[in-house]
Design an enzyme around this catalytic site. Structure first.
Site, PDB file in Angstrom:
ATOM      1  N   GLU A  24      -6.910  -1.737  -3.431  1.00  0.00           N
ATOM      2  CA  GLU A  24      -6.324  -1.807  -1.862  1.00  0.00           C
ATOM      3  C   GLU A  24      -7.138  -1.716  -0.716  1.00  0.00           C
ATOM      4  O   GLU A  24      -6.902  -0.740   0.186  1.00  0.00           O
ATOM      5  CB  GLU A  24      -4.870  -1.623  -1.818  1.00  0.00           C
ATOM      6  CG  GLU A  24      -3.948  -1.772  -2.887  1.00  0.00           C
ATOM      7  CD  GLU A  24      -2.323  -1.515  -2.833  1.00  0.00           C
ATOM      8  OE1 GLU A  24      -2.347  -0.292  -1.774  1.00  0.00           O
ATOM      9  OE2 GLU A  24      -1.507  -1.593  -3.481  1.00  0.00           O
ATOM     10  N   GLU A  61      -0.166  -3.815  -9.970  1.00  0.00           N
ATOM     11  CA  GLU A  61       1.013  -2.877  -9.828  1.00  0.00           C
ATOM     12  C   GLU A  61       2.018  -3.906  -9.391  1.00  0.00           C
ATOM     13  O   GLU A  61       1.831  -4.920  -8.457  1.00  0.00           O
ATOM     14  CB  GLU A  61       0.624  -2.030  -8.166  1.00  0.00           C
ATOM     15  CG  GLU A  61      -0.132  -1.158  -8.438  1.00  0.00           C
ATOM     16  CD  GLU A  61      -0.558   0.030  -7.188  1.00  0.00           C
ATOM     17  OE1 GLU A  61       0.221  -0.255  -6.231  1.00  0.00           O
ATOM     18  OE2 GLU A  61      -1.636   0.297  -7.090  1.00  0.00           O
TER      19      GLU A  61
END
Ligand code: IFM
Length: 470
Positions: A183, A363
């Protein structure tokens, strides 16, 4: 034998076999964690300080005033945690390496105790039939590098490549995959522009430069790992979401387009198309990053896989704040809308706009205020969340998107960054006072999902719920 209340509740809610039959038997099912969120032992075994250790020391930045010093004590409990994963029948585990644990200053000397920890951890996984999926950087930059400018400095790119090569040499031949960054949008935007994550800066120019250096470091690490002969699939993990306009007003629609550019295209375009999106560059003006000649070629080296982290859709509003309760959608404990259709929308859009490598959902999960009562955590809402999102992945696959795996976030309740320990994302409950782990109903449901596959591989699809409640 009678089923536990959890098993009964789950059976009534969502049948994992119905989900499972939409996927091929070689689909990867896993769970994910990250180092700072679970490991603890931040000051022992030769580990150096990270920007998150320092950030947690600042008053008022972490909701419950907590830190990562103990977390889930995974450094002490790694063997029983791996036993737990194995007991749930889960064969793939995504975890991250703590850079300051293996290289306390982020450059120079290596910490043998830290390297030995990950060496044992990976061997421990393989001994239990669990495939290791390594993430190199999940936000815990060594403080020594931050003191020299951190990701704003181009020097950090070279240090990251040295670190990546060290881990590649140690674990490359035993890993199922290696991702460079987790991320990068969060690191750049929440850490350097909004100041709500470490290192806590509020400087848009810094944030864009950081995002650029993260991307260059990603590409350089892939090139170096390949040159070193690392054979496992190499990629990067991006947090992404469809961005919807709050209203049909033109200013909200323009805002949504810009936010899509900042979140999705700012990362996908340089990785896949060799440029930053022109509309975002125009919007940034003098805050655009400094780009050196050759940078896009370095960033855009082929990916073996792309990891996508998805939790909810984003809503763009030109003025004021969007009220998530206004949509009528169910909200998680983070206040995030439960919006599984957004995952299908995102995946099919990426498939339409880019030449994608194989995709893994690295995720996906939800926080709920779970309570453990008499050894049972009936998190029916999480079961429904997981089921709906896995179905959304199946729908994207049906539409032609090459999604090869899914990792539930997270194995354990853990340190949820600025929210401290107040939000529980685990499929396994952690009592932080005793460090007792209790699989929630969602973990048992996920276990049953895995079982369906194992049984199918064995040639027999057996019913996953074969026990009756008393
Ligand atoms: O806990 C985080 C994780 O570290 C990165 N992705 C989002 C999760 C939930 O907020």
């Amino acid at each position: 034998m009678s089923a536990t209340p959890s098993e009964y509740l789950v059976r009534e809610a969502v049948d994992p076999e119905r989900v499972a039959k939409r996927f091929p038997s070689d689909f990867v099912w896993g769970v994910a964690t990250s180092a700072f969120q679970i490991e603890g032992t931040t000051a022992g075994d030769g580990r150096g300080p990270s920007i998150w250790d320092e950030f947690c020391e600042q008053p008022g930045v972490i909701l419950d005033g907590s830190n990562g010093r103990d977390a889930c004590q995974h450094v002490q409990r790694w063997e029983s945690d791996l036993d737990l994963i194995a007991s749930l029948g889960i064969n793939h585990y995504r975890f991250s390496i703590s850079w300051p644990r293996v290289q306390p200053e982020g450059q120079g000397a290596w910490n043998e105790a830290g390297l030995a920890f990950y060496d044992r951890l990976v061997d421990g996984m393989l001994a239990r039939g669990i495939q290791p999926h390594v993430t190199l950087y999940h936000w815990d930059l060594p403080s020594g590098l931050q003191a020299q400018g951190g990701w704003q400095s181009r020097e950090t790119v070279a240090h990251f490549v040295d670190y990546a090569r060290k881990i590649g040499a140690l674990l490359g031949d035993r890993s199922a995959s290696i991702a460079t960054h987790n991320e990068p949008w969060v690191v750049a935007t929440l850490g350097h522009q909004h100041g709500i994550f470490a290192p806590g800066l509020r400087d848009r120019r810094a944030a864009t430069q950081v995002s650029h250096h993260l991307l260059v470091s990603h590409g350089d690490a892939l090139t170096a790992l390949r040159a070193d002969g690392v054979r496992c699939p190499l990629g990067i993990v991006l947090n992404q979401a469809p961005v919807h306009a709050a209203t049909a007003l033109v200013e909200d629609r323009l805002r949504a387009q810009l936010e899509d550019g900042e979140l999705v295209r700012w990362y996908m375009d340089p990785l896949m198309k060799g440029a930053y999106p022109a509309d975002v560059l125009a919007h940034l003006g003098t805050d655009a990053p400094k780009i050196l000649s050759g940078d896009f070629a370095r960033i855009g080296v082929p990916l073996d896989f792309l990891g996508i982290n998805y939790y909810t859709r984003n809503i763009a509003i030109a003025s004021g704040r969007y009220d998530p309760t206004s949509s009528g959608l169910e909200l998680t404990d983070m206040g995030w809308e439960v919006f599984p259709a957004g995952l299908t929308e995102l995946l099919t859009r990426l498939h339409r706009d880019y030449q994608l490598p194989p995709i893994y959902i690295t995720e996906n999960g939800a926080a709920y205020p779970d309570e453990c009562v008499a050894g049972v955590v009936d998190d029916a809402a999480r079961v429904r969340y997981l089921d709906a999102h896995i179905q959304a992945v199946a729908t994207a696959r049906d539409a032609g998107v090459d999604v090869r795996g899914y990792f539930a976030w997270s194995l354990l309740d853990n340190f949820e960054w600025a929210h401290g320990y107040t939000k529980r994302f685990g499929i396994v409950h952690v009592d932080y006072a005793t460090q007792q782990r209790t699989p929630k109903a969602s973990a048992l449901w996920y276990r049953d999902l895995q079982r369906t596959f194992r049984d199918r591989k064995g040639g027999v699809v057996r019913r996953v719920h074969d026990r009756e409640p008393s």
